[in-house]
Enzyme design. Structure first.
Site, short mmCIF file in Angstrom:
data_model
loop_
_atom_site.label_atom_id
_atom_site.label_comp_id
_atom_site.label_asym_id
_atom_site.label_seq_id
_atom_site.Cartn_x
_atom_site.Cartn_y
_atom_site.Cartn_z
N ASP A 67 0.83 -1.12 0.01
CA ASP A 67 0.06 0.02 0.11
C ASP A 67 0.94 1.35 0.00
O ASP A 67 1.83 1.25 0.13
CB ASP A 67 -0.93 0.14 1.21
CG ASP A 67 -0.05 -0.38 2.57
OD1 ASP A 67 0.87 -0.26 2.65
OD2 ASP A 67 -1.05 -0.76 3.37
N ASN A 136 -7.82 -2.68 14.59
CA ASN A 136 -9.16 -3.21 14.00
C ASN A 136 -9.11 -4.25 13.01
O ASN A 136 -10.37 -4.55 12.32
CB ASN A 136 -9.92 -1.76 13.45
CG ASN A 136 -9.14 -1.47 12.34
OD1 ASN A 136 -8.24 -2.05 11.69
ND2 ASN A 136 -9.46 -0.22 11.60
N HIS A 138 -7.19 -4.59 10.37
CA HIS A 138 -6.92 -4.34 9.02
C HIS A 138 -5.79 -5.23 8.49
O HIS A 138 -4.85 -5.08 9.35
CB HIS A 138 -6.94 -2.73 8.60
CG HIS A 138 -5.64 -1.82 9.22
ND1 HIS A 138 -5.92 -0.98 10.07
CD2 HIS A 138 -4.39 -2.03 8.86
CE1 HIS A 138 -4.76 -0.20 10.30
NE2 HIS A 138 -3.96 -1.01 9.60
N GLU A 143 -9.68 -1.59 5.28
CA GLU A 143 -10.34 -1.33 6.69
C GLU A 143 -11.61 -2.34 6.81
O GLU A 143 -12.15 -3.01 5.85
CB GLU A 143 -10.87 0.08 6.61
CG GLU A 143 -9.81 1.13 6.67
CD GLU A 143 -9.13 1.44 7.83
OE1 GLU A 143 -9.34 0.48 8.95
OE2 GLU A 143 -8.57 2.42 8.11
O1 F6P Z 1 2.71 -2.51 12.58
P1 F6P Z 1 1.83 -1.45 12.98
O2 F6P Z 1 2.49 -0.18 12.86
O3 F6P Z 1 1.21 -1.85 14.25
O4 F6P Z 1 0.88 -1.49 11.90
C1 F6P Z 1 -0.20 -2.32 11.65
C2 F6P Z 1 -0.86 -2.23 10.06
O5 F6P Z 1 -1.00 -0.85 10.08
C3 F6P Z 1 -0.48 -0.23 8.87
O6 F6P Z 1 0.72 0.43 9.21
C4 F6P Z 1 -1.44 0.38 8.15
O7 F6P Z 1 -2.03 1.36 9.40
C5 F6P Z 1 -0.16 -1.57 8.02
O8 F6P Z 1 0.88 -1.35 7.19
C6 F6P Z 1 0.04 -2.75 9.14
O9 F6P Z 1 0.06 -3.82 8.77
#
Ligand code: F6P
EC number: 3.5.99.6
Length: 243
Positions: A67, A136, A138, A143
């Site tokens: 992404d 959440n 994702h 989302e």
């Molecule tokens: O590893 P983090 O920073 O907790 O993020 C979890 C997820 O959220 C994201 O950074 C997107 O918000 C993803 O790329 C990642 O998989």
């Protein structure tokens, strides 16, 4: 789902690194699906150390990232292009022409989504896709509510995702409202998936994932449809699932 529980984040990062190195050693022209966020940072550090000590070679490897934020230039320090260059690509011998990330500054974003999905077909699908998970549920930037049939698309980021990611920006106002993300269907095309989860704040999400449901209100639950998923989870993120 194959589950590996590690003592802590360091051990999780080493395990994830081992998986990726095994993949690359077994197939030097592997396509790696890569992720951003805090969780894979330790893995990328381990990969760098492994590369420096000669345990893996990336010259024939391809990569496809999940992404990118809409509106951020590739050289913007908050962009995922910048992140990947800084935390991995500049530290190993991958050919920059073999690394692919959606272009969040494309003038025609709908076309960019089609182009990227086409690229996944041509270059990929990834032999191994690395994933993190949002609180959440994702995956990528998909989302809650995203169709399990989705391909690369533009997503409106939820308030909770923007809040969680504000730590990388000067203020929440700077966090983009949209992103280009591989869809759930695109992600599930990967031959193998390695999902990483670390820390207590991921415990609820991991507990829900491991209930085995497949529900679009919880995007990561789509992984329950895939035959080759390995979850590498540290004790703090796993402890709720054991209760
Ligand atoms: O590893 P983090 O920073 O907790 O993020 C979890 C997820 O959220 C994201 O950074 C997107 O918000 C993803 O790329 C990642 O998989």
């Amino acid at each position: 789902m194959n589950i590996i529980v590690t003592k802590d984040y360091k051990e999780l990062s080493k395990k994830a690194c081992e998986y990726i190195e095994e993949q690359v050693k077994g197939k030097p022209n592997s396509v790696l699906g890569l992720a951003t966020g805090s969780t894979p940072l330790g893995t990328y550090q381990e990969l760098e150390e492994g590369y420096r000590s000669g345990s893996a070679d990336y010259q024939d490897v391809y990569s496809l990232n999940l992404d990118e934020y809409v509106g951020l230039d590739k050289i913007d320090p908050q962009s995922y292009h910048f992140f990947m260059n800084k935390h991995l690509f500049h530290s190993i011998n991958i050919d920059p022409d073999h690394t692919y990330i959606p272009n969040g500054k494309a003038s025609d974003l709908a076309y960019e989504c089609e182009r990227y999905e086409q690229l996944i077909e041509e270059i990929g699908p990834p032999d191994l896709q690395l994933l993190g998970i949002g609180q959440n549920g994702h995956i990528g930037f998909n989302e809650p509510g995203t169709s399990f049939d989705s391909e690369t698309h533009i997503i409106d980021l939820s308030a909770s995702t923007r809040e969680a990611n504000a730590r990388f920006f000067n203020s929440i106002e700077e966090v983009p409202h949209q992103a280009v993300t591989m869809g759930i269907k695109s992600i599930l095309k990967s031959k193998k998936i390695v999902l990483l989860a670390s820390g207590e704040e991921k415990a609820e999400a991991i507990k829900r994932l491991l209930r085995g449901e497949q529900d679009e209100s919880f995007p990561a639950s789509a992984l329950n449809k895939h035959d080759h998923v390995t979850l590498i989870v540290d004790e703090p993120a796993y402890k709720q699932a054991k209760l």
